[in-house]
Design a protein around this motif. Structure first.
Motif, PDB file in Angstrom:
ATOM      1  N   THR A 130       0.901  -1.234   0.324  1.00 52.26           N
ATOM      2  CA  THR A 130      -0.286   0.370  -0.056  1.00 52.26           C
ATOM      3  C   THR A 130       0.912   1.151  -0.147  1.00 52.26           C
ATOM      4  O   THR A 130       2.254   0.921   0.523  1.00 52.26           O
ATOM      5  N   LYS A 131       0.108   2.712  -0.294  1.00 51.16           N
ATOM      6  CA  LYS A 131       1.449   3.406  -0.370  1.00 51.16           C
ATOM      7  C   LYS A 131       1.382   3.920   0.469  1.00 51.16           C
ATOM      8  O   LYS A 131       1.902   4.817   1.610  1.00 51.16           O
ATOM      9  N   PHE A 132       0.205   3.883   1.568  1.00 55.57           N
ATOM     10  CA  PHE A 132       0.661   4.411   3.296  1.00 55.57           C
ATOM     11  C   PHE A 132       0.751   3.695   4.085  1.00 55.57           C
ATOM     12  O   PHE A 132       0.906   2.127   3.989  1.00 55.57           O
ATOM     13  N   GLY A 133       1.947   4.065   5.333  1.00 55.30           N
ATOM     14  CA  GLY A 133       2.290   3.241   5.974  1.00 55.30           C
ATOM     15  C   GLY A 133       2.374   4.074   7.705  1.00 55.30           C
ATOM     16  O   GLY A 133       3.416   4.101   7.954  1.00 55.30           O
ATOM     17  N   LEU A 134       1.241   4.148   8.621  1.00 54.11           N
ATOM     18  CA  LEU A 134       1.007   5.099   9.346  1.00 54.11           C
ATOM     19  C   LEU A 134       1.438   4.248  10.556  1.00 54.11           C
ATOM     20  O   LEU A 134       1.921   4.622  11.373  1.00 54.11           O
ATOM     21  N   CYS A 135       0.228   3.273  11.041  1.00 51.42           N
ATOM     22  CA  CYS A 135       0.377   1.993  11.725  1.00 51.42           C
ATOM     23  C   CYS A 135      -0.283   1.361  11.201  1.00 51.42           C
ATOM     24  O   CYS A 135      -0.945   0.742  10.112  1.00 51.42           O
ATOM     25  N   GLY A 136       0.143  -0.168  12.255  1.00 51.41           N
ATOM     26  CA  GLY A 136      -0.819  -1.511  12.663  1.00 51.41           C
ATOM     27  C   GLY A 136      -0.614  -2.338  13.176  1.00 51.41           C
ATOM     28  O   GLY A 136       0.119  -1.889  14.334  1.00 51.41           O
ATOM     29  N   SER A 137      -0.820  -3.232  13.318  1.00 48.76           N
ATOM     30  CA  SER A 137      -1.642  -4.485  14.721  1.00 48.76           C
ATOM     31  C   SER A 137      -1.439  -5.765  14.341  1.00 48.76           C
ATOM     32  O   SER A 137      -1.843  -6.426  13.226  1.00 48.76           O
ATOM     33  N   CYS A 155       5.734   0.559   9.058  1.00 45.40           N
ATOM     34  CA  CYS A 155       4.310   1.564   9.515  1.00 45.40           C
ATOM     35  C   CYS A 155       4.817   2.070  10.786  1.00 45.40           C
ATOM     36  O   CYS A 155       5.797   1.655  11.017  1.00 45.40           O
ATOM     37  N   GLY A 156       4.951   3.586  10.792  1.00 44.68           N
ATOM     38  CA  GLY A 156       5.318   4.495  12.246  1.00 44.68           C
ATOM     39  C   GLY A 156       4.796   3.785  13.557  1.00 44.68           C
ATOM     40  O   GLY A 156       6.256   3.598  14.253  1.00 44.68           O
ATOM     41  N   THR A 157       4.399   2.611  13.524  1.00 44.95           N
ATOM     42  CA  THR A 157       3.677   2.337  14.557  1.00 44.95           C
ATOM     43  C   THR A 157       3.394   1.077  14.932  1.00 44.95           C
ATOM     44  O   THR A 157       2.261   0.827  13.601  1.00 44.95           O
ATOM     45  N   ALA A 158       3.176  -0.065  15.046  1.00 47.08           N
ATOM     46  CA  ALA A 158       3.321  -1.017  15.388  1.00 47.08           C
ATOM     47  C   ALA A 158       2.645  -2.071  17.019  1.00 47.08           C
ATOM     48  O   ALA A 158       3.461  -1.882  17.786  1.00 47.08           O
ATOM     49  N   VAL A 197       7.870   2.421  15.810  1.00 47.63           N
ATOM     50  CA  VAL A 197       7.515   2.123  17.570  1.00 47.63           C
ATOM     51  C   VAL A 197       6.683   0.326  17.768  1.00 47.63           C
ATOM     52  O   VAL A 197       6.248   1.302  16.888  1.00 47.63           O
ATOM     53  N   ILE A 198       7.099  -0.026  18.487  1.00 40.44           N
ATOM     54  CA  ILE A 198       6.546  -1.314  18.624  1.00 40.44           C
ATOM     55  C   ILE A 198       6.027  -2.001  19.879  1.00 40.44           C
ATOM     56  O   ILE A 198       6.940  -0.805  21.066  1.00 40.44           O
ATOM     57  N   MET A 199       4.693  -1.317  19.773  1.00 44.21           N
ATOM     58  CA  MET A 199       4.184  -1.475  21.507  1.00 44.21           C
ATOM     59  C   MET A 199       3.373  -2.548  21.363  1.00 44.21           C
ATOM     60  O   MET A 199       2.563  -3.148  20.808  1.00 44.21           O
TER      61      MET A 199
END
Length: 203
Positions: A130-137, A155-158, A197-199
């Motif tokens: 995808t062209k997007f990459g803000l966050c995922g889980s 993505c920036g936050t996972a 960031v990995i949370m």
């Protein structure tokens, strides 16, 4: 579905292993129908409000209709409420794949596709396609494995076993989802780097 999906970090797509796909689809539809109610925020029992404006309302309506035409099966929702305002119910759609607007675009509304996959590697590749990459889980009983898979998300936050927990950590995306980070001590140097960031949240 926080704020009727009108959050930049909202879940846009759900990938479920093929062995659990039908069970998950049935369960998520039941949970939505039993626990969420769309309406005026001043009405008792309402959990979700309308879409912000007509332009976005029309986009959500079109995305859902496109998904139906592409063979998508609506598990719940699927049609706007027949009342004044931009009220669209939480909608879950299965049997859709890449090439459908609901999968490829940012819907920014209360609609989510559920997509089947065979292997973890396939799921990661498709999630990153995808062209997007803000966050995922990643959601799993194996937290250690979940953390490993989270590092492979572009993505920036996972998150692992949680979502939308931002706090004071650096926040920002990759690809079309932005340059640099806000919050945290690394927000200045992150203008020139890609911090992830990995949370984790242990089940």
């Amino acid at each position: 579905m926080a704020n009727s999906g009108q959050v930049c970090a909202a879940i846009k797509r759900i990938y479920v292993h093929e062995s659990k796909y039908n069970e998950f689809c049935e369960e998520i539809a039941n949970v939505v129908q039993k626990n969420y109610r769309l309406g005026n925020g001043f009405e008792k029992g309402v959990t979700h409000g309308p879409i912000n404006n007509k332009m976005q309302f029309d986009k959500v309506c079109q995305i859902v209709e496109d998904a139906k035409k592409d063979g998508g099966i609506v598990l719940c929702g699927g049609n706007p409420l027949q009342r004044k305002g931009y009220f669209y119910p939480i909608t879950v759609i299965k049997n859709v794949k890449e090439g459908t607007r609901l999968v490829d675009d940012e819907q920014f509304g209360p609609v989510v596709p559920v997509i089947s996959y065979k292997t973890d590697e396939e799921a990661i590749l498709r999630a990153n396609d995808t062209k997007f990459g803000l966050c995922g889980s990643i959601w799993t009983k194996d937290v250690e494995k979940g953390a490993e898979l989270a590092t492979k998300l572009d993505c920036g936050t996972a998150w692992v076993n949680t979502h939308l927990e931002i706090g004071g950590t650096p926040f920002g995306g990759t690809k079309w989802s932005g340059i640099g980070r806000e919050h945290g001590p690394d927000s200045i140097i992150s203008t020139y780097t890609e911090i992830q960031v990995i949370m984790e949240s242990k089940l």
